[in-house]
Scaffold this active site. Structure first.
Site, PDB file in Angstrom:
ATOM      1  CG  HIS A  91      -8.155  -7.251   0.349  1.00 11.84           C
ATOM      2  ND1 HIS A  91      -6.942  -7.789   0.726  1.00 11.84           N
ATOM      3  CD2 HIS A  91      -8.228  -6.044   0.970  1.00 11.84           C
ATOM      4  CE1 HIS A  91      -6.324  -6.952   1.542  1.00 11.84           C
ATOM      5  NE2 HIS A  91      -7.084  -5.889   1.711  1.00 11.84           N
ATOM      6  NE  ARG A 120      -6.898  -9.904   4.920  1.00 14.39           N
ATOM      7  CZ  ARG A 120      -7.858  -9.070   4.528  1.00 14.39           C
ATOM      8  NH1 ARG A 120      -7.669  -7.777   4.548  1.00 14.39           N
ATOM      9  NH2 ARG A 120      -9.032  -9.530   4.112  1.00 14.39           N
ATOM     10  CE1 TYR A 153      -4.350  -1.389   0.808  1.00 19.75           C
ATOM     11  CE2 TYR A 153      -2.976  -3.040   1.883  1.00 19.75           C
ATOM     12  CZ  TYR A 153      -4.193  -2.642   1.371  1.00 19.75           C
ATOM     13  OH  TYR A 153      -5.263  -3.504   1.419  1.00 19.75           O
ATOM     14  CG  HIS A 171      -9.927  -2.087   1.806  1.00 19.44           C
ATOM     15  ND1 HIS A 171     -10.187  -2.562   3.066  1.00 19.44           N
ATOM     16  CD2 HIS A 171      -8.644  -2.435   1.534  1.00 19.44           C
ATOM     17  CE1 HIS A 171      -9.103  -3.154   3.544  1.00 19.44           C
ATOM     18  NE2 HIS A 171      -8.144  -3.094   2.631  1.00 19.44           N
ATOM     19  CE1 TYR A 192      -1.974  -6.742   3.720  1.00 20.84           C
ATOM     20  CE2 TYR A 192      -2.801  -6.496   1.498  1.00 20.84           C
ATOM     21  CZ  TYR A 192      -2.948  -6.322   2.849  1.00 20.84           C
ATOM     22  OH  TYR A 192      -4.090  -5.726   3.327  1.00 20.84           O
TER      23      TYR A 192
END
Lengths: 201, 240
Positions: free
Chosen positions: B158, B155, B106, B160, B145
């Site tokens: 995905h 995770r 991110y 959000h 990740y």
């Protein structure tokens, strides 16, 4: 079999630690995608009413401030009208009613610069001035909804249809912010003896 | 303004306390939430005009990229409908989305994963649904990740989502997963949802019908918000 709606609501999932990227990218160094962050300004002109700040901190079950939360508020204008087509009345054109802030990365404090909402009178009921507060963060699976009332509205709070329905009167103070000059200060406790009242929206 | 929304079926949502997702332990209220029928505060909500949306707001491949460049990764279109529980379109509502880059990193100062930042990828976008509740956006498929929870938790890929709806009673934040990802079944955050079908509804389906040949594949993802109760006028003979 009782009637079942056609579809089921989508399940909630946590907003996670990087909610800022999506909801307030300018605060996390992403400046070139959106001009401004949604909800960062609630007063857009010469709005009627008293300008006040709402300043708060969220504490987890260990008493540590939650520093990665995104918090939204939604409230009526000074005349008690919501700036939404669902309200049906004409709201102050210089007030959005919607604020979105993040907890400070070091202290956990977040602050809204807003107008003190008026009492809301609809369908024969009058609700004391209040703000809906909605909290999304890492570790919170379904965003938490609470309300913030004001400690200088004692009579209105006594008569409020929502507050008066709460059986455990000892918990009502968890919904009431304390006035300090032009700022209402508030604490949200996720757990413990002072756990804030959260409700099913 | 007497209308209101269908009560939320909490069996479709994760409970607050889910010890497999360790951060929830100290952040989960322990007292029961107070239920009430709601008031104008919950039956209204902010609305945003289409003018809010910039030209590239729904294009994460380009909206942070230098001129002539684009984000690294598998190019995809994510599209679907925002509906309520009665399958009625939720019109003109704001949908926000954010995600990691193709390596699972991110663009956030708190993310220190080994995978590098992509200089052409910011990771956020937004769009409004149209008159049919339809939305679409272009992005790259995010990477999986690792994250600090158990010793070796990953995770699944995905995206959000944050959706407003017509009133705060419909406000929802959730995550979208990708069909066929083996990490879904292993993920402690996915597993906070107790209902298998509810998990399945968060998994976007590969949609070859809407894929663009030699360009990008499509994933179909519908979002369902709470249903609105019929408006019944007590003193007047008006229909719903």
């Amino acid at each position: 079999m009782p009637y079942a709606p056609k579809l089921k609501e989508s399940a909630s999932q946590t907003a996670g630690p990087y909610v800022h990227i999506g909801c307030m990218p300018n605060t996390t160094g992403i400046h070139t995608i959106f001009d401004t962050d949604l909800g960062s300004t609630m007063i857009t002109g010469d709005a009627k009413g008293e300008r006040v700040n709402i300043e708060a901190v969220i504490f987890d079950g260990s008493g540590t401030p939650v520093k990665d939360a995104m918090v939204e508020i939604w409230q009526a204008d000074a005349n008690g009208v919501f700036p939404s087509p669902e309200d049906g009345r004409e709201a102050d054109p210089h007030f959005t009613g919607f604020g979105r802030q993040h907890a400070d990365h070091d202290t956990g404090v977040f602050k809204f610069e807003t107008i003190k909402p008026g009492a809301v009178s609809v369908d024969g009921k009058t609700y004391a001035p209040h703000v809906l507060m909605w909290i999304a963060a890492r570790g919170i699976n379904l965003a938490l909804a609470t309300r913030v009332y004001f400690d200088d509205e004692t009579d209105a709070n006594e008569a409020d249809p929502f507050l008066s329905r709460i059986e455990l009167k000892s918990r009502v103070p968890t919904l009431i912010a304390k006035r300090d000059g032009n700022t209402y200060r508030h604490e949200i406790h996720l757990q413990g003896p002072d756990e804030t009242i959260f409700f099913d929206l | 303004m007497k209308s209101g929304y269908y009560p939320r079926d909490l069996n479709m949502h994760p409970p607050a306390y889910t010890p497999g997702y360790r951060t929830s332990v100290l952040r989960s209220p322990q007292k029961a939430p107070i239920g009430f029928d709601g008031s104008p505060t919950e039956f209204t909500g902010p609305t945003f005009g289409h003018s809010l949306i910039g030209e590239l707001d729904n294009n994460l491949i380009l909206n942070f990229a230098q001129a002539g460049e684009s984000a690294i990764g598998e190019r995809i279109m994510v599209h679907g409908y925002v509906l309520d529980e009665e399958a009625r379109p939720v019109r003109n509502t704001l949908v926000e989305f954010w995600q990691a880059n193709a390596g699972g990193r991110y663009r956030h100062k708190k993310d220190t994963y080994l995978a590098p930042l992509d200089p052409n990828f910011g990771g956020c976008g937004r769009t409004m649904t149209d008159e049919n509740g339809y939305f679409h956006f272009f992005t790259i498929r995010p990477g999986a990740y690792p994250w600090p929870n158990g010793k070796n938790d990953w995770r699944p890929a995905h995206i959000h989502f944050s959706v407003f709806g017509a009133a705060f009673a419909q406000r929802l934040i959730t995550q979208m997963y990708f069909e066929g990802d083996p990490n879904i079944a292993l993920c402690p955050i996915v597993k906070t949802i107790p209902d298998e079908d509810a998990i399945d509804r968060l998994i976007a389906r590969l949609d070859m019908h809407n894929s663009r040949p030699h360009d990008m594949r499509a994933y179909r993802f519908d979002i369902v918000l709470r249903g609105k109760r019929s408006t019944v006028f007590e003193n007047r003979k008006e229909g719903n």
